[in-house]
Design a protein around this motif. Structure first.
Motif, PDB file in Angstrom:
ATOM      1  N   PRO B 230      -2.078   3.439 -12.735  1.00  0.00           N
ATOM      2  CA  PRO B 230      -1.000   4.418 -12.908  1.00  0.00           C
ATOM      3  C   PRO B 230      -0.374   4.826 -11.568  1.00  0.00           C
ATOM      4  N   PHE B 231      -1.154   4.737 -10.465  1.00  0.00           N
ATOM      5  CA  PHE B 231      -0.623   5.170  -9.161  1.00  0.00           C
ATOM      6  C   PHE B 231       0.145   4.067  -8.436  1.00  0.00           C
ATOM      7  N   ASN B 232       0.181   2.870  -9.010  1.00  0.00           N
ATOM      8  CA  ASN B 232       0.996   1.795  -8.432  1.00  0.00           C
ATOM      9  C   ASN B 232       1.389   0.845  -9.563  1.00  0.00           C
ATOM     10  N   PRO B 233       2.241   1.338 -10.476  1.00  0.00           N
ATOM     11  CA  PRO B 233       2.490   0.610 -11.732  1.00  0.00           C
ATOM     12  C   PRO B 233       3.011  -0.808 -11.501  1.00  0.00           C
ATOM     13  N   GLY B 234       2.460  -1.728 -12.279  1.00  0.00           N
ATOM     14  CA  GLY B 234       2.916  -3.114 -12.221  1.00  0.00           C
ATOM     15  C   GLY B 234       2.390  -3.888 -11.027  1.00  0.00           C
ATOM     16  N   GLN B 235       1.679  -3.212 -10.141  1.00  0.00           N
ATOM     17  CA  GLN B 235       1.175  -3.876  -8.928  1.00  0.00           C
ATOM     18  C   GLN B 235      -0.349  -3.731  -8.880  1.00  0.00           C
ATOM     19  N   SER B 236      -0.948  -4.151  -7.763  1.00  0.00           N
ATOM     20  CA  SER B 236      -2.398  -4.021  -7.632  1.00  0.00           C
ATOM     21  C   SER B 236      -2.734  -3.078  -6.485  1.00  0.00           C
ATOM     22  N   ALA B 237      -4.005  -2.721  -6.384  1.00  0.00           N
ATOM     23  CA  ALA B 237      -4.457  -1.844  -5.300  1.00  0.00           C
ATOM     24  C   ALA B 237      -5.932  -2.104  -5.041  1.00  0.00           C
ATOM     25  N   LEU B 238      -6.372  -1.771  -3.835  1.00  0.00           N
ATOM     26  CA  LEU B 238      -7.742  -2.070  -3.407  1.00  0.00           C
ATOM     27  C   LEU B 238      -8.237  -0.938  -2.515  1.00  0.00           C
ATOM     28  N   LEU B 239      -9.516  -0.604  -2.667  1.00  0.00           N
ATOM     29  CA  LEU B 239     -10.118   0.468  -1.854  1.00  0.00           C
ATOM     30  C   LEU B 239     -11.442  -0.027  -1.273  1.00  0.00           C
ATOM     31  N   HIS B 240     -11.597   0.148   0.037  1.00  0.00           N
ATOM     32  CA  HIS B 240     -12.810  -0.281   0.745  1.00  0.00           C
ATOM     33  C   HIS B 240     -13.249   0.817   1.698  1.00  0.00           C
ATOM     34  N   LYS B 241     -14.559   1.021   1.788  1.00  0.00           N
ATOM     35  CA  LYS B 241     -15.095   1.988   2.749  1.00  0.00           C
ATOM     36  C   LYS B 241     -15.414   1.292   4.066  1.00  0.00           C
ATOM     37  N   GLN B 242     -15.064   1.936   5.168  1.00  0.00           N
ATOM     38  CA  GLN B 242     -15.392   1.406   6.495  1.00  0.00           C
ATOM     39  C   GLN B 242     -16.247   2.431   7.240  1.00  0.00           C
ATOM     40  N   PRO B 243     -16.843   2.065   8.362  1.00  0.00           N
ATOM     41  CA  PRO B 243     -17.593   3.043   9.157  1.00  0.00           C
ATOM     42  C   PRO B 243     -16.685   4.161   9.681  1.00  0.00           C
ATOM     43  N   ASP B 244     -17.277   5.201  10.177  1.00  0.00           N
ATOM     44  CA  ASP B 244     -16.593   6.332  10.837  1.00  0.00           C
ATOM     45  C   ASP B 244     -15.673   7.079   9.876  1.00  0.00           C
ATOM     46  N   ASP B 245     -16.032   7.142   8.582  1.00  0.00           N
ATOM     47  CA  ASP B 245     -15.197   7.837   7.580  1.00  0.00           C
ATOM     48  C   ASP B 245     -13.805   7.248   7.449  1.00  0.00           C
ATOM     49  N   VAL B 246     -13.652   5.984   7.808  1.00  0.00           N
ATOM     50  CA  VAL B 246     -12.360   5.322   7.640  1.00  0.00           C
ATOM     51  C   VAL B 246     -12.386   4.567   6.307  1.00  0.00           C
ATOM     52  N   TRP B 247     -11.283   4.646   5.583  1.00  0.00           N
ATOM     53  CA  TRP B 247     -11.147   3.938   4.305  1.00  0.00           C
ATOM     54  C   TRP B 247      -9.935   3.045   4.369  1.00  0.00           C
ATOM     55  N   ARG B 248     -10.066   1.860   3.797  1.00  0.00           N
ATOM     56  CA  ARG B 248      -8.905   0.968   3.705  1.00  0.00           C
ATOM     57  C   ARG B 248      -8.334   1.041   2.298  1.00  0.00           C
ATOM     58  N   LEU B 249      -7.062   1.417   2.235  1.00  0.00           N
ATOM     59  CA  LEU B 249      -6.322   1.416   0.973  1.00  0.00           C
ATOM     60  C   LEU B 249      -5.264   0.333   1.092  1.00  0.00           C
ATOM     61  N   ASP B 250      -5.167  -0.489   0.067  1.00  0.00           N
ATOM     62  CA  ASP B 250      -4.240  -1.610   0.111  1.00  0.00           C
ATOM     63  C   ASP B 250      -3.407  -1.564  -1.166  1.00  0.00           C
ATOM     64  N   PHE B 251      -2.096  -1.514  -1.011  1.00  0.00           N
ATOM     65  CA  PHE B 251      -1.204  -1.415  -2.169  1.00  0.00           C
ATOM     66  C   PHE B 251      -0.240  -2.594  -2.177  1.00  0.00           C
ATOM     67  N   GLN B 252      -0.183  -3.295  -3.286  1.00  0.00           N
ATOM     68  CA  GLN B 252       0.831  -4.340  -3.438  1.00  0.00           C
ATOM     69  C   GLN B 252       2.180  -3.658  -3.653  1.00  0.00           C
ATOM     70  N   LEU B 253       3.211  -4.115  -2.942  1.00  0.00           N
ATOM     71  CA  LEU B 253       4.524  -3.462  -3.034  1.00  0.00           C
ATOM     72  C   LEU B 253       5.592  -4.341  -3.647  1.00  0.00           C
ATOM     73  N   GLY B 254       5.380  -5.641  -3.707  1.00  0.00           N
ATOM     74  CA  GLY B 254       6.433  -6.529  -4.195  1.00  0.00           C
ATOM     75  C   GLY B 254       7.263  -7.082  -3.048  1.00  0.00           C
ATOM     76  N   TRP B 255       8.304  -7.832  -3.374  1.00  0.00           N
ATOM     77  CA  TRP B 255       8.991  -8.604  -2.343  1.00  0.00           C
ATOM     78  C   TRP B 255      10.204  -7.881  -1.762  1.00  0.00           C
ATOM     79  N   GLY B 256      11.125  -7.450  -2.600  1.00  0.00           N
ATOM     80  CA  GLY B 256      12.384  -6.920  -2.058  1.00  0.00           C
ATOM     81  C   GLY B 256      12.285  -5.464  -1.636  1.00  0.00           C
ATOM     82  N   ILE B 257      11.599  -5.183  -0.534  1.00  0.00           N
ATOM     83  CA  ILE B 257      11.437  -3.786  -0.110  1.00  0.00           C
ATOM     84  C   ILE B 257      11.919  -3.631   1.329  1.00  0.00           C
ATOM     85  N   ASP B 258      12.125  -2.390   1.734  1.00  0.00           N
ATOM     86  CA  ASP B 258      12.478  -2.083   3.119  1.00  0.00           C
ATOM     87  C   ASP B 258      11.168  -1.899   3.886  1.00  0.00           C
ATOM     88  N   ARG B 259      10.788  -2.956   4.627  1.00  0.00           N
ATOM     89  CA  ARG B 259       9.465  -2.948   5.270  1.00  0.00           C
ATOM     90  C   ARG B 259       9.331  -1.845   6.306  1.00  0.00           C
TER      91      ARG B 259
END
Lengths: 76, 522
Positions: B230-259
């Motif tokens: 629901p927080f990224n409709p039609g796309q995918s997302a990924l969550l990973h824990k890293q050391p030092d309280d850092v988290w990796r969030l990865d969101f698929q955005l699609g192709w035609g976007i303003d990078r």
């Protein structure tokens, strides 16, 4: 590699056709695509052999290519 | 040199002064001090060789790079003495969960270490800069290692025996005549482009947003992947824990976007809050957009120039096959180069690096491309099929193994290696030739910690002359893992890959298999 059976193997062919054509009746194209996709996956798992399914895919693709060739159509 | 506003600095190293002569001769020059170049340097240094590394930047860069390191990579680093430090710093995990839509429970979950009782975990998450600093610190103990920060390769001329490399540091230029050049200089490899070499494959038309954020909070150390959340409709997302309280969030955005707009904090933060909740308290660590390609060079060995890691092959990040694939290259290469440099094997042995590393790259590219096709289907029938798998997986077990959110990196088997000796019997279980040895408990420690860095023979109650023997008869787990019945033996290469095995070994069979594994043709 298993041999593909291309001889009649369904004892009630009209019932089978009615089942398949009936399943998408009244559905939108998107719903019908989804239903067919689920059916393909269920059938594939029932067959269980990737090499058999790959042969069936090639046969299905071949029929599409030959569909435009009137010489291949059998009238009965 | 350090004025690179787009590259964040993790640890400044300072520009290494130019060498005193403008023309140097050396056995081995490594280009690139990333995880692959540093691993190769450590392996060769421990085998007693002099190595020089040149690195374009004069710092270890921060930012969002590799974070997931697989068990095989950890086994390799453990052989080199840095595994414990990396595991201690990293976040250990072995479970992946896959979510779909707004369903609160995973539709599928997987265990990445199905064979328990091994020293190293399935995965650790650790920022690439931590790995690099651990490797740099380990290398500082070796007098035969010379790391040159802020030195860039300008040109390379390949001769029949060795290559002449033109290097620049600041305004000073110098030349290196190296017997071997190992190019580990990344996806945009200067060595590769300077030599005009090919890099074929697929470019995927999709953008992904990485938000590395810092936040406190209790969440399990698991990989969480969402299809169409629901927080990224039609796309995918990924969550990973890293050391030092850092988290990796990865969101698929699609192709035609303003990078450019997409990485602005005011545009990233709504994604973060949508995934983790409106009340989440976090600080940005690094935001970036990436696209990816799956491609490789047609050959990794070009005379005296050897390519490894991203310089030779690229994959999508789903599956953690990029850096892990590069460390596998390092592992495969170093013992071969060691034997060649020491005159114990013919230079032709290097051709097996080309064969085996390409086989590994092809497997990684195949998995990575398939994952990407599953995650972002492009046609109406492909979307219908992907959704059909997800729908069926939430109800029926048969469809769950088809859910592909990334097939995570495991040890690659070189099933058709020219270095392997075929089994005499066809009823073997266990670890086949061409496959890395499985770990297991042995005495007070672990098997992989005891096989060493040379050829070794795993046996069950017998002993042979001429190489290190490890009798596994006291470890029923290991005898089962290698399918070693009493009197059987298994020859293991210096990179822990099984080369041959016999139910009824004899001295001449073992010697012939070892010669074959060294590239010495009978």
């Amino acid at each position: 590699m298993s041999a593909i059976n291309l001889e009649p193997n369904i004892d009630r062919p009209d019932d089978l056709y009615a089942e398949i054509v009936g399943m998408t009746a009244g559905l939108s194209d998107a719903q019908a695509f989804g239903l067919q996709a689920r059916l393909i996956l269920l059938l594939a798992n029932q067959i269980g052999d990737v090499s058999v399914i790959a042969q069936l895919i090639r046969l299905a693709a071949q029929s599409e290519e030959q569909g435009h060739d009137p010489g291949k159509v059998e009238h009965s | 040199m350090s004025a690179k506003p787009d590259i964040p600095v993790w640890r400044p190293m300072g520009v290494t002064p130019a060498p005193s002569t403008r023309r140097e001769q050396m056995p081995t020059l490594i280009v690139g001090a990333g995880p692959v170049g540093l691993t190769i340097a450590l392996d060769l240094a421990q085998r007693g060789h002099h190595v020089t590394i040149v690195n374009r930047l004069d710092f270890v860069s921060a930012g969002s790079k590799a974070i997931c390191f697989a068990k095989r990579t950890l086994d390799i680093w453990d052989r080199l003495g840095v595994g414990a430090d990396i595991v201690a710093k990293g976040v250990i995990w072995e479970t992946g969960k896959v979510f779909w839509g707004d369903r609160p429970d995973p539709i599928y979950q997987f265990d990445l270490l199905p064979v328990k009782n091994q020293k190293m975990p399935a995965f650790v998450n650790i920022q690439q800069y931590h790995v690099e600093t651990i490797l740099i610190d380990a290398l500082s103990a070796y007098k035969n290692v010379d790391i040159r920060w802020g030195h860039s390769v300008r040109d390379i001329a390949v001769g029949e025996a060795g290559a002449k490399v033109h290097v620049a540091v600041g305004d000073t230029e110098y030349f290196v005549d190296a017997d071997w050049v190992i190019a580990c200089d990344g996806a945009r490899s200067t060595v590769r482009t300077t030599m005009g070499l090919d890099f074929e494959g697929r470019v995927f038309e999709d953008n992904f947003l990485i938000a590395d954020i810092k936040m406190k909070g209790e969440r399990p150390s698991e990989r969480w992947f969402w299809f169409d959340p629901p927080f990224n409709p039609g796309q995918s997302a990924l969550l990973h824990k890293q050391p030092d309280d850092v988290w990796r969030l990865d969101f698929q955005l699609g192709w035609g976007i303003d990078r450019e707009a997409a990485v602005k904090p005011e545009n990233v933060e709504p994604y973060v809050r949508a995934m983790l909740g409106d009340d989440v308290v976090f600080e940005p660590e690094w935001y970036s957009i990436y696209t990816f390609q799956c491609r490789r060079m047609s050959r990794f060995v070009h005379g005296p120039v050897i390519f490894a890691g991203d310089a030779a092959h690229l994959v999508s990040p789903f599956g953690a096959r990029g850096c892990n694939g590069g460390v596998a290259d390092a592992d495969n290469l170093c013992w071969k180069l060691d034997l060649i440099l020491s005159g114990k094997a013919p230079p032709a042995l290097l051709e097996s690096y080309n064969t085996e590393a390409i086989a590994a790259a092809d497997e990684n590219i195949r998995h990575s491309s398939r994952s990407t096709d599953f995650m972002s289907p492009k046609s109406t029938p492909a979307i219908a099929l992907r959704d059909a798998v997800l729908q069926l997986a939430s109800r029926h077990p048969f469809a769950r193994p088809m859910v592909n959110s990334g097939r995570l990196s495991t040890a690659v088997s070189y099933s058709a290696s020219p270095l392997s000796t075929a089994d005499e019997d066809d009823d073997w279980l266990g670890v086949p030739p061409g496959t890395p040895a499985l770990d297991g408990p042995l005495g007070d420690g672990w098997l992989l910690g005891q096989v060493g860095t040379e050829f070794s023979l795993l046996t069950n109650g017998i002993d042979f002359a001429g190489l290190k023997n490890l009798d596994l008869s006291a470890s029923p787990i290991l005898c089962e893992r290698f399918d070693l019945s009493p009197g059987a033996a298994c020859l293991v290469r210096p990179d822990q890959v099984v080369a041959a095995r016999w139910r009824h070994p004899d001295q001449s069979k073992i010697e012939a298999a070892q010669r074959r594994a060294c590239g010495i043709t009978p």
